[in-house]
Write a protein that holds these residues in place. Structure first.
Motif, PDB file in Angstrom:
ATOM      1  N   LYS A 166       0.828  -1.204   0.000  1.00 23.47           N
ATOM      2  CA  LYS A 166       0.000   0.000   0.000  1.00 23.47           C
ATOM      3  C   LYS A 166       0.865   1.257   0.000  1.00 23.47           C
ATOM      4  CE  LYS A 166      -3.539  -2.305   2.834  1.00 23.47           C
ATOM      5  NZ  LYS A 166      -4.304  -2.247   4.106  1.00 23.47           N
ATOM      6  N   GLN A 167       0.190   2.406  -0.118  1.00 24.34           N
ATOM      7  CA  GLN A 167       0.813   3.696   0.099  1.00 24.34           C
ATOM      8  C   GLN A 167       0.024   4.403   1.204  1.00 24.34           C
ATOM      9  OE1 GLN A 167       2.635   6.145  -2.884  1.00 24.34           O
ATOM     10  NE2 GLN A 167       1.866   4.850  -4.540  1.00 24.34           N
ATOM     11  N   PRO A 168       0.693   5.119   2.106  1.00 22.81           N
ATOM     12  CA  PRO A 168      -0.011   5.789   3.205  1.00 22.81           C
ATOM     13  C   PRO A 168      -1.008   6.822   2.671  1.00 22.81           C
ATOM     14  CG  PRO A 168       2.364   5.782   3.560  1.00 22.81           C
ATOM     15  CD  PRO A 168       2.141   5.375   2.145  1.00 22.81           C
ATOM     16  N   LYS A 169      -2.249   6.733   3.123  1.00 24.32           N
ATOM     17  CA  LYS A 169      -3.263   7.672   2.648  1.00 24.32           C
ATOM     18  C   LYS A 169      -3.020   9.081   3.174  1.00 24.32           C
ATOM     19  CE  LYS A 169      -6.524   6.558   6.386  1.00 24.32           C
ATOM     20  NZ  LYS A 169      -7.893   6.095   6.712  1.00 24.32           N
ATOM     21  N   GLU A 170      -2.209   9.198   4.243  1.00 22.17           N
ATOM     22  CA  GLU A 170      -1.935  10.521   4.823  1.00 22.17           C
ATOM     23  C   GLU A 170      -0.870  11.291   4.046  1.00 22.17           C
ATOM     24  OE1 GLU A 170      -2.941   7.504   7.992  1.00 22.17           O
ATOM     25  OE2 GLU A 170      -1.411   7.683   6.421  1.00 22.17           O
ATOM     26  N   LEU A 171      -0.171  10.608   3.121  1.00 20.57           N
ATOM     27  CA  LEU A 171       0.920  11.241   2.384  1.00 20.57           C
ATOM     28  C   LEU A 171       0.592  11.337   0.895  1.00 20.57           C
ATOM     29  CD1 LEU A 171       3.980   9.409   4.010  1.00 20.57           C
ATOM     30  CD2 LEU A 171       3.009  11.634   4.639  1.00 20.57           C
ATOM     31  N   LEU A 172       1.183  12.327   0.234  1.00 16.85           N
ATOM     32  CA  LEU A 172       1.026  12.458  -1.214  1.00 16.85           C
ATOM     33  C   LEU A 172       1.594  11.209  -1.875  1.00 16.85           C
ATOM     34  CD1 LEU A 172       0.093  14.604  -3.324  1.00 16.85           C
ATOM     35  CD2 LEU A 172       2.491  15.321  -3.477  1.00 16.85           C
ATOM     36  N   PRO A 173       0.819  10.519  -2.695  1.00 16.20           N
ATOM     37  CA  PRO A 173       1.276   9.234  -3.239  1.00 16.20           C
ATOM     38  C   PRO A 173       2.273   9.392  -4.384  1.00 16.20           C
ATOM     39  CG  PRO A 173      -0.860   9.771  -4.142  1.00 16.20           C
ATOM     40  CD  PRO A 173      -0.562  10.836  -3.115  1.00 16.20           C
ATOM     41  N   PHE A 174       3.037   8.348  -4.622  1.00 14.71           N
ATOM     42  CA  PHE A 174       3.892   8.276  -5.799  1.00 14.71           C
ATOM     43  C   PHE A 174       3.026   7.753  -6.945  1.00 14.71           C
ATOM     44  CE2 PHE A 174       6.996   8.319  -2.449  1.00 14.71           C
ATOM     45  CZ  PHE A 174       8.109   8.947  -3.001  1.00 14.71           C
ATOM     46  N   VAL A 175       3.075   8.455  -8.085  1.00 12.44           N
ATOM     47  CA  VAL A 175       2.215   8.072  -9.209  1.00 12.44           C
ATOM     48  C   VAL A 175       3.009   7.743 -10.464  1.00 12.44           C
ATOM     49  CG1 VAL A 175       0.237   9.375  -8.346  1.00 12.44           C
ATOM     50  CG2 VAL A 175       1.873  10.503  -9.851  1.00 12.44           C
ATOM     51  N   GLY A 176       4.351   7.711 -10.363  1.00 10.61           N
ATOM     52  CA  GLY A 176       5.168   7.348 -11.510  1.00 10.61           C
ATOM     53  C   GLY A 176       5.515   8.536 -12.381  1.00 10.61           C
ATOM     54  N   GLY A 177       6.020   8.245 -13.586  1.00 11.52           N
ATOM     55  CA  GLY A 177       6.457   9.290 -14.504  1.00 11.52           C
ATOM     56  C   GLY A 177       5.307  10.011 -15.169  1.00 11.52           C
ATOM     57  N   GLU A 178       5.665  11.001 -15.987  1.00 16.38           N
ATOM     58  CA  GLU A 178       4.652  11.820 -16.656  1.00 16.38           C
ATOM     59  C   GLU A 178       3.889  11.004 -17.693  1.00 16.38           C
ATOM     60  OE1 GLU A 178       6.189  15.375 -18.271  1.00 16.38           O
ATOM     61  OE2 GLU A 178       7.052  16.093 -16.389  1.00 16.38           O
ATOM     62  N   ARG A 179       2.576  11.277 -17.751  1.00 12.55           N
ATOM     63  CA  ARG A 179       1.732  10.680 -18.776  1.00 12.55           C
ATOM     64  C   ARG A 179       0.545  11.610 -18.990  1.00 12.55           C
ATOM     65  NH1 ARG A 179       1.300   7.308 -14.187  1.00 12.55           N
ATOM     66  NH2 ARG A 179      -0.803   7.168 -13.282  1.00 12.55           N
ATOM     67  N   LEU A 180      -0.230  11.349 -20.028  1.00 10.88           N
ATOM     68  CA  LEU A 180      -1.305  12.255 -20.391  1.00 10.88           C
ATOM     69  C   LEU A 180      -2.351  12.381 -19.290  1.00 10.88           C
ATOM     70  CD1 LEU A 180      -1.841  11.315 -24.159  1.00 10.88           C
ATOM     71  CD2 LEU A 180      -0.657  13.313 -23.215  1.00 10.88           C
ATOM     72  N   ASP A 181      -2.688  11.263 -18.650  1.00 11.35           N
ATOM     73  CA  ASP A 181      -3.717  11.269 -17.606  1.00 11.35           C
ATOM     74  C   ASP A 181      -3.079  11.337 -16.222  1.00 11.35           C
ATOM     75  OD1 ASP A 181      -2.590   8.781 -17.831  1.00 11.35           O
ATOM     76  OD2 ASP A 181      -4.415   7.692 -17.274  1.00 11.35           O
ATOM     77  N   MET A 182      -2.032  12.159 -16.079  1.00  9.87           N
ATOM     78  CA  MET A 182      -1.249  12.220 -14.836  1.00  9.87           C
ATOM     79  C   MET A 182      -2.136  12.618 -13.660  1.00  9.87           C
ATOM     80  SD  MET A 182       1.942  11.822 -13.961  1.00  9.87           S
ATOM     81  CE  MET A 182       3.123  12.223 -12.682  1.00  9.87           C
ATOM     82  N   PRO A 183      -2.309  11.735 -12.664  1.00  7.87           N
ATOM     83  CA  PRO A 183      -3.088  12.092 -11.472  1.00  7.87           C
ATOM     84  C   PRO A 183      -2.236  12.932 -10.524  1.00  7.87           C
ATOM     85  CG  PRO A 183      -2.253   9.872 -11.256  1.00  7.87           C
ATOM     86  CD  PRO A 183      -1.842  10.346 -12.626  1.00  7.87           C
ATOM     87  N   GLY A 185       0.043  13.697  -7.583  1.00  7.91           N
ATOM     88  CA  GLY A 185       0.972  12.887  -6.822  1.00  7.91           C
ATOM     89  C   GLY A 185       2.412  13.181  -7.189  1.00  7.91           C
ATOM     90  N   LEU A 186       3.316  12.424  -6.612  1.00 12.39           N
ATOM     91  CA  LEU A 186       4.747  12.593  -6.851  1.00 12.39           C
ATOM     92  C   LEU A 186       5.138  11.911  -8.155  1.00 12.39           C
ATOM     93  CD1 LEU A 186       5.746  11.850  -3.182  1.00 12.39           C
ATOM     94  CD2 LEU A 186       5.956  14.068  -4.314  1.00 12.39           C
ATOM     95  N   PRO A 187       5.844  12.615  -9.046  1.00 13.42           N
ATOM     96  CA  PRO A 187       6.133  12.086 -10.394  1.00 13.42           C
ATOM     97  C   PRO A 187       7.288  11.091 -10.433  1.00 13.42           C
ATOM     98  CG  PRO A 187       7.102  14.244 -10.167  1.00 13.42           C
ATOM     99  CD  PRO A 187       6.339  13.990  -8.880  1.00 13.42           C
ATOM    100  N   PHE A 188       7.378  10.218  -9.437  1.00 14.61           N
ATOM    101  CA  PHE A 188       8.396   9.184  -9.402  1.00 14.61           C
ATOM    102  C   PHE A 188       7.732   7.847  -9.069  1.00 14.61           C
ATOM    103  CE2 PHE A 188      10.108  12.910  -6.902  1.00 14.61           C
ATOM    104  CZ  PHE A 188      10.661  13.558  -8.001  1.00 14.61           C
ATOM    105  N   GLN A 189       8.489   6.770  -9.234  1.00 14.14           N
ATOM    106  CA  GLN A 189       8.027   5.466  -8.766  1.00 14.14           C
ATOM    107  C   GLN A 189       8.523   5.264  -7.342  1.00 14.14           C
ATOM    108  OE1 GLN A 189       8.689   3.396 -13.098  1.00 14.14           O
ATOM    109  NE2 GLN A 189       8.657   2.045 -11.321  1.00 14.14           N
ATOM    110  N   LEU A 190       7.681   4.670  -6.509  1.00 12.37           N
ATOM    111  CA  LEU A 190       8.026   4.476  -5.103  1.00 12.37           C
ATOM    112  C   LEU A 190       9.309   3.669  -4.931  1.00 12.37           C
ATOM    113  CD1 LEU A 190       7.436   4.639  -2.072  1.00 12.37           C
ATOM    114  CD2 LEU A 190       5.923   2.669  -2.331  1.00 12.37           C
ATOM    115  N   ASP A 191       9.455   2.565  -5.692  1.00 12.82           N
ATOM    116  CA  ASP A 191      10.650   1.736  -5.524  1.00 12.82           C
ATOM    117  C   ASP A 191      11.909   2.487  -5.926  1.00 12.82           C
ATOM    118  OD1 ASP A 191       9.812   1.740  -8.161  1.00 12.82           O
ATOM    119  OD2 ASP A 191      10.474  -0.306  -8.566  1.00 12.82           O
TER     120      ASP A 191
END
Length: 278
Positions: A166-183, A185-191
């Motif tokens: 999981k990712q902590p709901k209290e923190l801004l999530p990691f959402v990966g790199g840039e894409r058209l439907d970018m939600p 969050g942080l523009p990196f991968q968690l790992d």
């Protein structure tokens, strides 16, 4: 800290609570705050402060005349702005801590030495560097040996959640790199970020000072940051940068917008935060 973030339109990207100070990286979600209804703004503000009689009557459904509606609208917009203002967030947080500490110590007077210091993070390089710097505070202070043992930090909270997938709901999530439907969050991968923090932490060890890892975390290549420059930035983040952090181009652009002719740390931005090649 996290309770306040749930009231404000601010998201916590990273934090580290030390024995006599704390660090926090915040994301201002102005877009969400702008679409809050008047009722939601009042209810959120009411969680922190007393609201006016007009606001209470509005929430109760009592009809208001034209002048009362106009006055209430002004108040709501003022509260809306404050609910996405870092200064108001810090005011609420520091006042709470000061009152609690003074109660425990049975004393009065100022608790904090002075006003908080802030830096604007202008690009992904600055964001990654600042988050890693914050998460490594306990290791830098020799209070912990690994990120997972670093108590009261966002990296420890993220690692414990990651073990459960999981990712902590209290923190801004990691959402990966840039894409058209970018939600949002942080523009990196968690790992990649966890590998970056772990790698940076190992290079804080005095016995390995100046050594370069052969297995550079992927995020460094993606952001176009050299290993040597990353180490300098991670070790000197607070001392070399005061208000604006980012690539030299991003800092110069911000200076023009803010009508600043010079900013402390611009030379380091030029040398250590060169933008990634397109």
């Amino acid at each position: 800290m996290q309770q306040l973030a749930s009231v404000f339109s601010l998201d916590i990207a990273a934090y580290a609570v030390m024995s006599n100070h704390y660090h926090i990286v915040l994301y201002i979600d102005a877009k969400t705050a702008r679409v809050w209804s008047d009722t939601e703004v009042i209810l959120r503000w009411q969680e922190l402060f007393k609201v006016s009689n007009l606001a209470r009557r509005f929430i109760q459904g009592t009809p208001l005349d034209f002048s009362e509606k106009h006055k209430l609208k002004e108040l709501i917009e003022l509260w809306r702005e404050r609910l996405m203002d870092i200064s108001w967030f810090m005011r609420c947080l520091n006042e709470f801590i000061a009152r609690q500490a003074n109660t425990e110590d049975r004393c009065t007077g100022h608790f904090w030495e002075g006003r908080f210091k802030s830096q604007a993070l202008l690009d992904e390089s600055a964001l990654a560097a600042c988050m890693a710097y914050v998460d490594l505070n306990p290791i830098r202070a020799n209070m912990a040996k690994t990120p997972e043992d670093s108590n009261h930090t966002s990296v420890q909270q993220r690692i414990r959640a990651a073990v459960l997938g999981k990712q902590p709901k209290e923190l801004l999530p990691f959402v990966g790199g840039e894409r058209l439907d970018m939600p949002k969050g942080l523009p990196f991968q968690l790992d990649h970020y966890l590998a970056l923090v772990d790698w940076s932490g190992r290079h804080l060890d005095p016995r390995k000072r100046g050594a370069i890892s052969q297995n550079t975390p992927p995020i460094l290549d993606r952001l176009g940051i050299s290993v040597k420059h990353w180490l300098h930035l991670n070790r000197n983040f607070e001392s070399r940068f005061k208000s604006l952090v980012g690539s030299a181009e991003a800092v110069r652009k911000a200076c023009l917008q803010l009508d600043k002719r010079w900013i402390h740390g611009l030379r380091d931005c030029q040398q250590f935060l060169s933008p990634a090649p397109s």
